[in-house]
Design a protein around this motif. Structure first.
Motif, PDB file in Angstrom:
ATOM      1  N   ARG A 197       5.152   3.649  -3.839  1.00 46.88           N
ATOM      2  CA  ARG A 197       4.771   4.664  -4.831  1.00 46.88           C
ATOM      3  C   ARG A 197       5.072   4.208  -6.250  1.00 46.88           C
ATOM      4  N   LYS A 228      -1.231  -2.390  -7.207  1.00 45.10           N
ATOM      5  CA  LYS A 228      -1.345  -2.555  -5.755  1.00 45.10           C
ATOM      6  C   LYS A 228      -2.441  -3.550  -5.407  1.00 45.10           C
ATOM      7  N   VAL A 229      -3.591  -3.389  -6.055  1.00 43.71           N
ATOM      8  CA  VAL A 229      -4.716  -4.294  -5.784  1.00 43.71           C
ATOM      9  C   VAL A 229      -4.348  -5.733  -6.148  1.00 43.71           C
ATOM     10  N   ALA A 256       0.823  -1.213   0.000  1.00 42.85           N
ATOM     11  CA  ALA A 256       0.000   0.000   0.000  1.00 42.85           C
ATOM     12  C   ALA A 256       0.857   1.264   0.000  1.00 42.85           C
ATOM     13  N   SER A 298       1.098   1.279  -9.678  1.00 40.49           N
ATOM     14  CA  SER A 298      -0.189   1.908  -9.969  1.00 40.49           C
ATOM     15  C   SER A 298      -1.233   1.308  -9.025  1.00 40.49           C
ATOM     16  N   GLU A 299      -2.397   1.900  -8.984  1.00 40.23           N
ATOM     17  CA  GLU A 299      -3.452   1.395  -8.094  1.00 40.23           C
ATOM     18  C   GLU A 299      -3.862  -0.027  -8.470  1.00 40.23           C
TER      19      GLU A 299
END
Length: 76
Positions: free
Chosen positions: A34, A41-42, A31, A37-38
């Motif tokens: 940086r 991360k998921v 989490a 990307s989102e």
């Protein structure tokens, strides 16, 4: 502890706590990264939750982009 069953339960409890802490640590590190990307991360979090041993080991030793693989073209 004279009872072998009690010793086994105590040892299993310690291992379970350490295992859970390692998984939680991996999720927090994912989490906070940086460089992902989102979506990445998921996907990493799903990998760690559904394949905890393999997912966490790959995260710890290969990093966020194992073998240079990226899901997005943009580099942060």
């Amino acid at each position: 502890m004279d009872n072998p069953a009690a010793l086994a339960i105590a040892l299993a409890s310690v291992v379970a706590v350490l295992y859970s802490a390692a998984i939680a640590y991996a999720i927090v590190q994912i989490a906070r990264t940086r460089d992902l990307s989102e979506v990445e991360k998921v996907l990493w979090m799903i990998a760690v939750v559904f394949a905890p041993l393999l997912g966490a080991l790959v995260w710890y030793f290969a990093g966020p982009h194992p073998f240079g693989l990226r899901l997005t073209r943009q580099v942060r």
